[in-house]
Design a protein around this motif. Structure first.
Motif, PDB file in Angstrom:
ATOM      1  N   ALA A  82       0.834  -1.202   0.000  1.00 46.60           N
ATOM      2  CA  ALA A  82       0.000   0.000   0.000  1.00 46.60           C
ATOM      3  C   ALA A  82       0.871   1.256   0.000  1.00 46.60           C
ATOM      4  O   ALA A  82       0.519   2.265  -0.615  1.00 46.60           O
ATOM      5  CB  ALA A  82      -0.929  -0.005   1.208  1.00 46.60           C
ATOM      6  N   GLY A  83       2.010   1.190   0.673  1.00 47.00           N
ATOM      7  CA  GLY A  83       2.907   2.330   0.705  1.00 47.00           C
ATOM      8  C   GLY A  83       3.436   2.691  -0.665  1.00 47.00           C
ATOM      9  O   GLY A  83       3.444   3.870  -1.057  1.00 47.00           O
ATOM     10  N   LEU A  84       3.881   1.685  -1.427  1.00 49.01           N
ATOM     11  CA  LEU A  84       4.420   1.979  -2.758  1.00 49.01           C
ATOM     12  C   LEU A  84       3.319   2.390  -3.720  1.00 49.01           C
ATOM     13  O   LEU A  84       3.530   3.251  -4.587  1.00 49.01           O
ATOM     14  CB  LEU A  84       5.191   0.772  -3.295  1.00 49.01           C
ATOM     15  N   VAL A  85       2.129   1.821  -3.577  1.00 49.02           N
ATOM     16  CA  VAL A  85       0.993   2.262  -4.394  1.00 49.02           C
ATOM     17  C   VAL A  85       0.707   3.735  -4.128  1.00 49.02           C
ATOM     18  O   VAL A  85       0.450   4.516  -5.062  1.00 49.02           O
ATOM     19  CB  VAL A  85      -0.251   1.393  -4.099  1.00 49.02           C
ATOM     20  N   SER A  86       0.771   4.153  -2.871  1.00 45.60           N
ATOM     21  CA  SER A  86       0.533   5.551  -2.520  1.00 45.60           C
ATOM     22  C   SER A  86       1.571   6.466  -3.159  1.00 45.60           C
ATOM     23  O   SER A  86       1.241   7.531  -3.686  1.00 45.60           O
ATOM     24  CB  SER A  86       0.546   5.705  -0.994  1.00 45.60           C
ATOM     25  N   LEU A  87       2.825   6.044  -3.136  1.00 49.02           N
ATOM     26  CA  LEU A  87       3.893   6.846  -3.744  1.00 49.02           C
ATOM     27  C   LEU A  87       3.720   6.929  -5.258  1.00 49.02           C
ATOM     28  O   LEU A  87       3.878   8.004  -5.857  1.00 49.02           O
ATOM     29  CB  LEU A  87       5.251   6.251  -3.410  1.00 49.02           C
ATOM     30  N   ALA A  88       3.409   5.800  -5.877  1.00 45.08           N
ATOM     31  CA  ALA A  88       3.240   5.791  -7.333  1.00 45.08           C
ATOM     32  C   ALA A  88       2.120   6.734  -7.766  1.00 45.08           C
ATOM     33  O   ALA A  88       2.232   7.421  -8.790  1.00 45.08           O
ATOM     34  CB  ALA A  88       2.958   4.368  -7.809  1.00 45.08           C
ATOM     35  N   ALA A  89       1.061   6.788  -6.973  1.00 41.97           N
ATOM     36  CA  ALA A  89      -0.069   7.660  -7.305  1.00 41.97           C
ATOM     37  C   ALA A  89       0.285   9.132  -7.139  1.00 41.97           C
ATOM     38  O   ALA A  89      -0.386  10.001  -7.703  1.00 41.97           O
ATOM     39  CB  ALA A  89      -1.267   7.314  -6.429  1.00 41.97           C
ATOM     40  N   ALA A  90       1.333   9.431  -6.369  1.00 42.32           N
ATOM     41  CA  ALA A  90       1.726  10.818  -6.117  1.00 42.32           C
ATOM     42  C   ALA A  90       2.718  11.344  -7.142  1.00 42.32           C
ATOM     43  O   ALA A  90       3.132  12.506  -7.063  1.00 42.32           O
ATOM     44  CB  ALA A  90       2.320  10.939  -4.712  1.00 42.32           C
ATOM     45  N   LEU A  91       3.103  10.508  -8.109  1.00 41.85           N
ATOM     46  CA  LEU A  91       4.046  10.954  -9.143  1.00 41.85           C
ATOM     47  C   LEU A  91       3.355  11.806 -10.192  1.00 41.85           C
ATOM     48  O   LEU A  91       2.223  11.524 -10.604  1.00 41.85           O
ATOM     49  CB  LEU A  91       4.695   9.752  -9.831  1.00 41.85           C
ATOM     50  N   ALA A  92       4.073  12.822 -10.658  1.00 40.88           N
ATOM     51  CA  ALA A  92       3.640  13.556 -11.837  1.00 40.88           C
ATOM     52  C   ALA A  92       3.929  12.699 -13.068  1.00 40.88           C
ATOM     53  O   ALA A  92       4.764  11.789 -13.019  1.00 40.88           O
ATOM     54  CB  ALA A  92       4.387  14.888 -11.927  1.00 40.88           C
ATOM     55  N   PRO A  93       3.258  12.958 -14.193  1.00 39.84           N
ATOM     56  CA  PRO A  93       3.565  12.210 -15.415  1.00 39.84           C
ATOM     57  C   PRO A  93       5.059  12.289 -15.742  1.00 39.84           C
ATOM     58  O   PRO A  93       5.648  13.367 -15.728  1.00 39.84           O
ATOM     59  CB  PRO A  93       2.724  12.917 -16.480  1.00 39.84           C
ATOM     60  N   GLY A  94       5.665  11.138 -15.999  1.00 42.40           N
ATOM     61  CA  GLY A  94       7.073  11.087 -16.327  1.00 42.40           C
ATOM     62  C   GLY A  94       8.004  11.081 -15.133  1.00 42.40           C
ATOM     63  O   GLY A  94       9.223  11.026 -15.289  1.00 42.40           O
ATOM     64  N   GLY A  95       7.443  11.136 -13.917  1.00 40.13           N
ATOM     65  CA  GLY A  95       8.277  11.167 -12.729  1.00 40.13           C
ATOM     66  C   GLY A  95       8.767   9.790 -12.326  1.00 40.13           C
ATOM     67  O   GLY A  95       8.383   8.768 -12.898  1.00 40.13           O
ATOM     68  N   GLY A  96       9.641   9.750 -11.320  1.00 38.77           N
ATOM     69  CA  GLY A  96      10.196   8.487 -10.865  1.00 38.77           C
ATOM     70  C   GLY A  96      10.503   8.500  -9.386  1.00 38.77           C
ATOM     71  O   GLY A  96      10.415   9.537  -8.714  1.00 38.77           O
ATOM     72  N   ILE A  97      10.869   7.330  -8.876  1.00 38.88           N
ATOM     73  CA  ILE A  97      11.102   7.114  -7.448  1.00 38.88           C
ATOM     74  C   ILE A  97      12.476   6.489  -7.240  1.00 38.88           C
ATOM     75  O   ILE A  97      12.892   5.619  -8.007  1.00 38.88           O
ATOM     76  CB  ILE A  97      10.030   6.178  -6.856  1.00 38.88           C
ATOM     77  N   GLY A  98      13.160   6.922  -6.192  1.00 32.00           N
ATOM     78  CA  GLY A  98      14.368   6.249  -5.739  1.00 32.00           C
ATOM     79  C   GLY A  98      14.085   5.585  -4.404  1.00 32.00           C
ATOM     80  O   GLY A  98      13.607   6.241  -3.473  1.00 32.00           O
TER      81      GLY A  98
END
Length: 401
Positions: free
Chosen positions: A141-157
């Motif tokens: 659920a934590g990673l789903v929450s982060l993915a939903a908070a990305l702008a188009p074309g954004g990424g996560i480290g």
């Protein structure tokens, strides 16, 4: 995160940091170096004249927030950085560290990354989530929450714990919980420090030479040995977590550690390993190495976000100086080092020093080719390819277009 976990970080902010030390050093590391973000998530082509929105999800005492704020400030980027953490004690230290540097482009919030959707913060170009997901009651659920908070074309480290390199830790955590779990946390720390030198010689933690964070301070001991909510991941488990959030692993850091060819000396076995899909190769490398206590990776919604060598690409060193590394390669015939106790020697072509000393952050690969005396791109790449595999593989060389 559960209340005991929040209480832990209020009592022992992690990692232990002293804001006074900001005048002497900048703590850097992966993920979240700006050069890495550009290379692995934006193909080396991000327009840094455009605003850049960053979320540090689980900011702790501020390492990633300080590093990003300082690097983006130095680069002249119009950055908007949001720090988010449950711990008020950790937040105070992070705020003091930023204030010591005179950096003001950070918004500080207390809260859970699980509640991002309700916060209305908008889309982020980049999210740092280092050492957090594995302490959540529901990492998926934590990673789903982060993915939903990305702008188009954004990424996560991200950084999560690796299972094999933490061998022996979890039985010791369970033993300490059984012996002292009902004590106040400070008393648990005292008991743990008494127990550690008296562990039997057969104890798995005692024999794991890759885990030594607890020797640095009480906050580190609590985080390692007394954590109430802690899990680790194998590569396949991490891949499942990432896919469940609709994301892809753009690259692991350092990439070479996830190449089974590093560990296989038999050519036939290395060839078989090289035929596997990328994630299967990474899983095999993890099994062969046995010492990966962390997994650091960049995640994206898209494929092919990693920059690749091309004539117009500009190679850039991370924390290295061209003349120094060229001289070392000339003397040693390659790169020598270690991955968490594993000695590594990476032979390089004899022409490598001549190429390395031309990497200045301004020359393109084609300009380097011409100045190094290569008649065509193919002959240059025959020499540069092993250089790239080695230096990008240890996360010291990236590309910018």
């Amino acid at each position: 995160m559960t209340d005991p976990v929040q209480d832990q970080y209020e009592a022992y902010p992690y990692p232990g940091r002293n804001p006074v030390e900001e005048s002497a050093r900048l703590v850097t590391g992966s993920p979240s170096r700006v050069l890495e973000i550009d290379h692995y998530l934006f193909g080396g082509q991000r327009d840094w004249n455009q605003p850049f929105r960053v979320l540090v999800a689980g900011g702790g005492t501020g390492d990633a927030t300080v590093m990003l704020a300082q690097q983006l400030h130095d680069k002249g980027v119009k950055a908007e950085i949001t720090y988010l953490d449950l711990s008020s004690a950790s937040r105070r230290i992070a705020e003091q560290r930023l204030a010591a540097r005179g950096l003001i482009n950070v918004t500080f919030l207390n809260g859970s990354l699980l509640d991002l959707a309700a916060m209305g913060l908008g889309g982020f170009d980049y999210i740092d989530c280092c050492g957090v997901l594995h302490h959540l009651p529901d990492p998926d659920a934590g990673l789903v929450s982060l993915a939903a908070a990305l702008a188009p074309g954004g990424g996560i480290g991200i950084m999560v714990y690796g299972e094999y390199g933490r061998a022996g830790l979890y039985p010791l955590q369970a033993a300490l919980q059984q012996l002292a779990g009902d004590m106040p946390l400070a008393e648990q720390v005292t008991l743990a420090r008494k127990l550690l030198p008296a562990l039997p010689v057969t104890n798995g933690f005692r024999n794991n030479r890759f885990l030594g964070d607890h020797q640095r301070g009480d906050a580190e001991l609590v985080d390692l040995l007394l954590h109430r909510q802690d899990r680790a991941y194998t590569v396949p488990q991490l891949a499942t977590l990432v896919a469940g959030a609709g994301l892809r692993i753009a690259s692991f850091i350092e990439p070479l550690r996830y190449d089974p060819g590093l560990y296989l000396t038999d050519p036939a076995l290395a060839k078989r390993a090289a035929s596997l899909p990328m994630l299967e190769q990474a899983a095999l490398a993890e099994q062969l190495a046995g010492n990966m206590k962390l997994h650091i990776a960049y995640l994206s919604h898209s494929d092919d976000t990693v920059a690749q060598p091309a004539p117009e690409a500009i190679p850039l060193f991370i924390d290295w100086e061209a003349a120094t590394i060229a001289r070392a390669v000339q003397q040693q015939g390659g790169i020598k080092g270690a991955f968490d106790g594993l000695p590594v020697t990476l032979p390089l072509p004899r022409q490598a020093p001549a190429i390395l000393k031309l990497i200045d952050g301004a020359r393109t690969l084609d300009a380097i080719r011409q100045q190094a005396g290569f008649a065509d791109w193919d002959s240059f790449m025959a020499v540069f390819r092993p250089i790239w595999r080695a230096l990008n593989g240890i996360n010291r060389l990236v590309l910018r277009f």
